[in-house]
Design an enzyme around this catalytic site. Structure first.
Site, PDB file in Angstrom:
ATOM      1  N   ARG A 144      12.189   2.894  10.460  1.00  0.00           N
ATOM      2  CA  ARG A 144      11.359   3.823   9.694  1.00  0.00           C
ATOM      3  C   ARG A 144      11.195   5.100  10.511  1.00  0.00           C
ATOM      4  O   ARG A 144      10.385   5.165  11.431  1.00  0.00           O
ATOM      5  CB  ARG A 144      10.014   3.174   9.386  1.00  0.00           C
ATOM      6  CG  ARG A 144      10.109   2.030   8.400  1.00  0.00           C
ATOM      7  CD  ARG A 144       8.886   1.147   8.397  1.00  0.00           C
ATOM      8  NE  ARG A 144       8.852   0.319   9.586  1.00  0.00           N
ATOM      9  CZ  ARG A 144       8.334  -0.925   9.634  1.00  0.00           C
ATOM     10  NH1 ARG A 144       7.831  -1.457   8.548  1.00  0.00           N
ATOM     11  NH2 ARG A 144       8.325  -1.616  10.753  1.00  0.00           N
ATOM     12  N   ARG A 189      16.219   4.297   7.669  1.00  0.00           N
ATOM     13  CA  ARG A 189      15.629   4.748   6.406  1.00  0.00           C
ATOM     14  C   ARG A 189      15.223   6.205   6.544  1.00  0.00           C
ATOM     15  O   ARG A 189      14.518   6.580   7.491  1.00  0.00           O
ATOM     16  CB  ARG A 189      14.415   3.895   6.042  1.00  0.00           C
ATOM     17  CG  ARG A 189      13.837   4.253   4.678  1.00  0.00           C
ATOM     18  CD  ARG A 189      12.609   3.413   4.351  1.00  0.00           C
ATOM     19  NE  ARG A 189      11.443   3.805   5.133  1.00  0.00           N
ATOM     20  CZ  ARG A 189      10.261   3.196   5.065  1.00  0.00           C
ATOM     21  NH1 ARG A 189      10.110   2.150   4.270  1.00  0.00           N
ATOM     22  NH2 ARG A 189       9.242   3.602   5.802  1.00  0.00           N
ATOM     23  N   GLU A 193      12.799  -0.671  -4.219  1.00  0.00           N
ATOM     24  CA  GLU A 193      11.353  -0.885  -4.117  1.00  0.00           C
ATOM     25  C   GLU A 193      10.641  -0.755  -5.451  1.00  0.00           C
ATOM     26  O   GLU A 193       9.440  -1.015  -5.530  1.00  0.00           O
ATOM     27  CB  GLU A 193      10.744   0.128  -3.139  1.00  0.00           C
ATOM     28  CG  GLU A 193      11.336   0.070  -1.753  1.00  0.00           C
ATOM     29  CD  GLU A 193      10.893   1.248  -0.918  1.00  0.00           C
ATOM     30  OE1 GLU A 193       9.843   1.139  -0.246  1.00  0.00           O
ATOM     31  OE2 GLU A 193      11.589   2.278  -0.935  1.00  0.00           O
ATOM     32  N   ARG A 211      -9.263 -50.214   8.543  1.00  0.00           N
ATOM     33  CA  ARG A 211      -8.982 -48.797   8.794  1.00  0.00           C
ATOM     34  C   ARG A 211      -8.312 -48.171   7.581  1.00  0.00           C
ATOM     35  O   ARG A 211      -7.611 -48.851   6.824  1.00  0.00           O
ATOM     36  CB  ARG A 211      -8.055 -48.634  10.010  1.00  0.00           C
ATOM     37  CG  ARG A 211      -8.597 -49.170  11.308  1.00  0.00           C
ATOM     38  CD  ARG A 211      -7.500 -49.157  12.370  1.00  0.00           C
ATOM     39  NE  ARG A 211      -7.926 -49.755  13.610  1.00  0.00           N
ATOM     40  CZ  ARG A 211      -8.375 -49.075  14.662  1.00  0.00           C
ATOM     41  NH1 ARG A 211      -8.440 -47.753  14.596  1.00  0.00           N
ATOM     42  NH2 ARG A 211      -8.755 -49.688  15.761  1.00  0.00           N
ATOM     43  N   HIS A 252      -1.949  -1.483   6.460  1.00  0.00           N
ATOM     44  CA  HIS A 252      -1.284  -0.669   7.485  1.00  0.00           C
ATOM     45  C   HIS A 252      -1.468  -1.285   8.867  1.00  0.00           C
ATOM     46  O   HIS A 252      -0.496  -1.435   9.637  1.00  0.00           O
ATOM     47  CB  HIS A 252      -1.853   0.755   7.458  1.00  0.00           C
ATOM     48  CG  HIS A 252      -1.251   1.668   8.485  1.00  0.00           C
ATOM     49  ND1 HIS A 252      -1.758   1.776   9.765  1.00  0.00           N
ATOM     50  CD2 HIS A 252      -0.178   2.495   8.425  1.00  0.00           C
ATOM     51  CE1 HIS A 252      -1.029   2.634  10.452  1.00  0.00           C
ATOM     52  NE2 HIS A 252      -0.066   3.097   9.669  1.00  0.00           N
ATOM     53  N   CYS A 293      14.083  -6.425   3.558  1.00  0.00           N
ATOM     54  CA  CYS A 293      13.581  -5.824   4.797  1.00  0.00           C
ATOM     55  C   CYS A 293      12.066  -5.651   4.782  1.00  0.00           C
ATOM     56  O   CYS A 293      11.518  -4.975   5.640  1.00  0.00           O
ATOM     57  CB  CYS A 293      14.252  -4.479   5.059  1.00  0.00           C
ATOM     58  SG  CYS A 293      13.896  -3.216   3.819  1.00  0.00           S
ATOM     59  N   GLY A 345      12.919  -3.624  -0.435  1.00  0.00           N
ATOM     60  CA  GLY A 345      11.625  -3.428   0.218  1.00  0.00           C
ATOM     61  C   GLY A 345      10.564  -4.183  -0.557  1.00  0.00           C
ATOM     62  O   GLY A 345       9.915  -3.636  -1.455  1.00  0.00           O
ATOM     63  N   THR A 346      10.400  -5.441  -0.227  1.00  0.00           N
ATOM     64  CA  THR A 346       9.578  -6.328  -1.069  1.00  0.00           C
ATOM     65  C   THR A 346       8.091  -6.037  -0.979  1.00  0.00           C
ATOM     66  O   THR A 346       7.333  -6.498  -1.830  1.00  0.00           O
ATOM     67  CB  THR A 346       9.855  -7.798  -0.723  1.00  0.00           C
ATOM     68  OG1 THR A 346       9.758  -7.973   0.702  1.00  0.00           O
ATOM     69  CG2 THR A 346      11.263  -8.190  -1.177  1.00  0.00           C
ATOM     70  N   ASN A 347       7.648  -5.301   0.053  1.00  0.00           N
ATOM     71  CA  ASN A 347       6.225  -4.931   0.086  1.00  0.00           C
ATOM     72  C   ASN A 347       5.886  -4.048  -1.117  1.00  0.00           C
ATOM     73  O   ASN A 347       5.003  -4.354  -1.921  1.00  0.00           O
ATOM     74  CB  ASN A 347       5.895  -4.194   1.381  1.00  0.00           C
ATOM     75  CG  ASN A 347       6.041  -5.072   2.607  1.00  0.00           C
ATOM     76  OD1 ASN A 347       6.087  -6.294   2.501  1.00  0.00           O
ATOM     77  ND2 ASN A 347       6.131  -4.448   3.758  1.00  0.00           N
ATOM     78  N   ASP A 348       6.593  -2.921  -1.238  1.00  0.00           N
ATOM     79  CA  ASP A 348       6.327  -2.012  -2.350  1.00  0.00           C
ATOM     80  C   ASP A 348       6.773  -2.596  -3.687  1.00  0.00           C
ATOM     81  O   ASP A 348       6.135  -2.360  -4.718  1.00  0.00           O
ATOM     82  CB  ASP A 348       7.030  -0.669  -2.112  1.00  0.00           C
ATOM     83  CG  ASP A 348       6.183   0.278  -1.254  1.00  0.00           C
ATOM     84  OD1 ASP A 348       5.028  -0.091  -0.958  1.00  0.00           O
ATOM     85  OD2 ASP A 348       6.671   1.349  -0.880  1.00  0.00           O
TER      86      ASP A 348
END
Length: 856
Positions: free
Chosen positions: A534, A590, A717, A76, A427, A803, A738-741
């Protein structure tokens, strides 16, 4: 450094490290050390197998002598992690004409024929690499007569121009060489890499004496586990097939028995209860001694039960939680180890309905699993249709090319969302995760025709509005019709695990909450406050959207203020409810962020409706929309830029916050709101907004006669904000990243479009991971570190947080802990994920390894 032999006996008092001999060898040695009945076995180390593949065979003759004369063996694979797979197991190695002649009187002619014929076929296909079709028609492997055996031997000789090898040593060497070279080959390498293995992953091999499963007394083979795969609760699951070997019982074409009594057919419990008693006893010993619920592969030979292999029991994410908690409560593992046994991201599957794994469904489209859970409903193609469907009490699935802010009301009304385009931070994905809504984005091969109100799949199937589909946001699937679901359970083991996680979690966990309902969900999950509210999402309710549009169409400041005065009480009431739900916990609000044109309709039909509602010529509506259009809205008039150029918007919001603070504080603990300015790039922006906010606060204090405090901070951001953090920090109580932007601006990359090529980039090693899914430590992470260092140098009391969507990602949370951030904030349904991930990071930080052996 410890040196290990090339070949080691797998038994008690012998160290068999996973990294040297693989997971299966380690587990067999552990079973042996527990005194369980395991046939004699030896492990070939990973370096030894690599040498075999390169043409250097160790002393296999000495190994064969350990088993005695006429031994029948199995070989095996034993990779470091079982999920990496490995070459096919070979059974009955050592079967020759002479061994067949000796076994026939003891086992019976048919049993001896079965063993030999099976080995001839397996050896021919997997070692000599003959076409399996050559052996088609020989019949079932457990019911072979002498003619079938002779036919198999003849086929082998015809295809290879040589008789079947009669030397057991040569057989074993050829089997080991074949398996070692198969592992090193391209196909196996691609397969294991697809399962998460590194390209140079090694393989151990196990040579074990066979328990034949074909004796004259009760003999057979089966597989059993003692937990239910879907829930983890105690239950017996498995199959047993009399007069069989290996995993024959699990083959769908075999008429195997159940393990315990079952109305669907015969069972081992009915025919041989003593074997089941042995299995139960062995299973509990193995569970406690190996610190896990196991799936046992067993063979019965003349009434004696042997254990051939043990692997972690099959389990769903829900079952994994129950198993870990039960083991800890039984003292088999510590609470810390229980926490480390559960993958944080899998917790989301416990919070939402899931497609039943036994349903056997086929998807009509696949996409990105943007928000977990599953839901069924009638297809609708617009937000208004979703709202109408909800009003009728009919569940619906909102299907769009991609969503925009004007679809939010429809998303609130829908049970699930399916989009043709978009990525993990589009989105639709972000809003759906916040709402706890099942969502699949970027559905491949799906073509929408909104005029015809139809959806066409890659194979030409057409779905029309009103047809029922199911969205599986956990696995990224779209399914036809309504499918069986498993409902969520948030008590019991889940609640226990989360209570343990909170004990070890040493970083604050807040939630992103835009509505009172979001806040209630967050409170239920035990957050320490709201890290991002938001406010713009509050304006998409139908009654408010009309007033918002009147403000946008106003010709002067006076008219804008008149419209904003109508919005003020609505916004104030939202904040009052939010503050009361959070009961004195911090709430970070915000200020308005998106460009104003997002509140305007985009289609000609919708503009016509707006013109009628406002009593304006449609040409004026179109002209205003065109005048507000921007080449790149993400970098245009939004965030703090709106607050400075149209200050009355932020003034209205500040007044709503402060009036709500006064009202909510009258019936509870004093509220200290946290006001966050979005998209700042310069200290002067902060100064200008602060001046106006301070003036509003002074006015509300004077009007109400009440005193209150508030904290002002910024949402970091932009790269410039991170680099100039030292300039802004003295005027701020907190920085929230704001780590997305920030990721978008650092990379110069739109998160909505990244899905078109991100897979190729990750697969080719350009990025180690999608930076919108896991924080880019080297780039964006360095900006966070620069900003935190410079900010706290200028203001030692500065509170730091993240955030963005990364606030719920385990790897990103670990970065934030190590960087000294105060808290992370994520969507409500990711709060349990964040709490567990933070607890795991803390546990790993205090111990280099788990107290018990790692389950592999």
């Amino acid at each position: 450094m410890t040196e290990y032999p090339k070949i080691q006996r797998l038994e008690r008092d012998r160290e068999v490290p996973v990294s040297i001999f693989g997971a299966r060898a380690n587990r067999l040695a552990r079973l042996n050390s527990l005194g369980l009945p395991v046939p004699l076995a030896f492990g070939l180390s990973i370096p030894t197998v690599h040498e075999i593949a390169a043409g250097h065979m160790p002393d296999i003759a000495a190994l064969l002598e350990q088993f005695g004369e006429n031994a029948i063996l199995s070989v095996r694979s034993s990779p470091v992690r079982r999920e990496w797979g490995g070459p096919q197991t070979l059974l009955n190695v050592g079967m020759t004409d002479a061994v067949h002649a000796r076994l026939a009187p003891r086992l019976g002619e048919d049993a001896a024929n079965t063993l030999y014929c099976r080995f001839v076929q397996d050896y021919a296909i997997h070692v000599a690499r003959l076409d399996p079709e050559a052996f088609a028609g020989l019949g079932e492997a457990t019911c072979l007569d002498r003619v079938a055996l002779e036919t198999a031997l003849a086929i082998y000789e015809t295809e290879t121009d040589a008789p079947f090898p009669q030397d057991p040593l040569r057989q074993l060497e050829q089997v080991l060489r074949s398996m070692a070279r198969a592992w090193e080959g391209t196909s196996q390498r691609i397969l294991r890499m697809a399962r998460g293995a590194p390209p140079d992953a090694g393989l151990g091999l196990i040579v074990q004496r066979m328990a034949l499963g074909l004796g004259r007394g009760e003999s057979g083979a089966g597989v059993v586990q003692f937990v239910k795969p879907s829930t983890g609760e105690p239950a017996v699951r498995g199959r047993y097939l009399s007069r069989s070997q290996g995993r024959d019982a699990m083959q769908p074409d075999r008429r195997a028995s159940y393990i315990v009594s079952d109305p669907r057919g015969p069972s081992l419990e009915d025919t041989h209860p003593e074997i089941l008693r042995d299995l139960r006893r062995f299973g509990e010993i193995a569970r406690l001694g190996c610190h896990d619920a196991l799936r046992l592969e067993f063979t019965v030979e003349d009434g004696k039960t042997w254990l051939l292999d043990a692997a972690p029991a099959r389990r769903s994410p829900r079952a994994a939680v129950r198993i870990a908690v039960d083991l800890a409560e039984d003292g088999a593992i510590s609470r810390k180890s229980a926490l480390l046994r559960v993958e944080p991201s899998n917790l989301q599957q416990l919070l939402h309905p899931q497609v039943d794994v036994d349903a056997g469904v086929t998807p009509f489209a696949t996409g990105l699993a943007a928000s977990p859970g599953a839901a069924s409903g009638h297809i609708v193609f617009s937000a208004s249709a979703a709202q109408a469907s909800a009003a009728r009490g009919e569940p619906c699935i909102l299907v769009r090319h991609e969503t925009s802010p004007e679809d939010i009301r429809g998303m609130h009304s829908a049970r699930g969302v399916l989009t043709e385009r978009g990525g993990m931070t589009s989105h639709a994905a972000v809003i759906a995760r916040g709402l706890g809504l099942p969502c699949v984005v970027g559905a491949s091969g799906v073509v929408l025709d909104l005029r015809a109100r139809s959806l066409t799949t890659a194979d030409g199937t057409v779905f029309h509005e009103g047809d029922v589909i199911t969205v599986d946001g956990t696995n990224g699937l779209a399914l036809a019709g309504e499918v069986p679901m498993v409902r969520p359970e948030l008590d019991g083991a889940f609640a226990t695990l989360m209570s343990w996680a909170r004990e070890f979690c040493d970083i604050g966990i807040r939630a992103n909450a835009d509505t009172p309902n979001d806040a209630r969900i967050a409170r239920a999950f035990g957050v320490e406050g709201i890290g991002l509210c938001r406010t713009e999402h509050m304006f998409f309710n139908e009654d408010r959207l009309t007033v918002m549009r009147e403000m946008i169409f106003a010709d002067d400041e006076a008219d804008r203020r008149a419209a904003l005065d109508r919005l003020l009480p609505m916004q104030r009431d939202d904040f009052i409810e939010l503050f009361r739900i959070m009961e004195g916990q911090p709430v970070t609000i915000r200020l308005f962020d998106p460009p104003l044109h997002e509140f305007l309709p985009h289609s000609r039909e919708a503009m016509q409706e707006l013109a009628e509602a406002m009593g304006l010529p449609v040409s004026q509506v179109i002209a205003r929309a065109e005048s507000m259009a921007e080449f790149n809205p993400m970098l245009g008039l939004r965030g703090v830029r709106l607050g400075i150029t149209i200050p009355e918007i932020y003034e209205m919001q500040a007044r709503a916050i402060f009036e709500a603070t006064v009202e909510a504080s009258r019936k509870g603990a004093p509220i200290v709101p946290e006001i966050m300015i979005p998209l700042v790039s310069a200290a002067r922006e902060v100064e200008l907004v602060r001046q106006r906010v301070d003036a509003v606060a002074a006015a509300v204090r004077a009007e109400s006669g009440a005193d209150f405090a508030y904290r002002l901070g910024v949402m970091v951001e932009t790269p410039r904000a991170a680099l100039r953090a030292g300039d802004m920090a003295p005027g701020c109580a907190f920085f929230s990243f704001g780590t997305n932007d920030l990721t978008q601006m650092t990379y110069g990359l739109s998160r909505d479009d990244a899905g078109r090529f991100m897979s190729a980039y990750v697969n080719q090693g350009v990025f180690p991971e999608d930076p919108f899914h896991t924080l880019d430590i080297d780039g964006v992470g360095e900006l966070l570190l620069i900003a935190s260092k410079r900010g706290r140098a200028a203001n030692p009391d500065l509170v730091l947080s993240v955030c963005g969507e990364h606030g719920g990602d385990p790897a990103s949370i670990e970065f934030c802990r190590k960087a000294g951030f105060n808290y992370v904030s994520c969507s409500p349904f990711r709060v349990p994920v964040a709490i567990l991930a933070a607890a795991q990071s803390a546990v790993r930080g205090t111990q280099k390894a788990a107290e018990e052996p790692v389950v592999t």
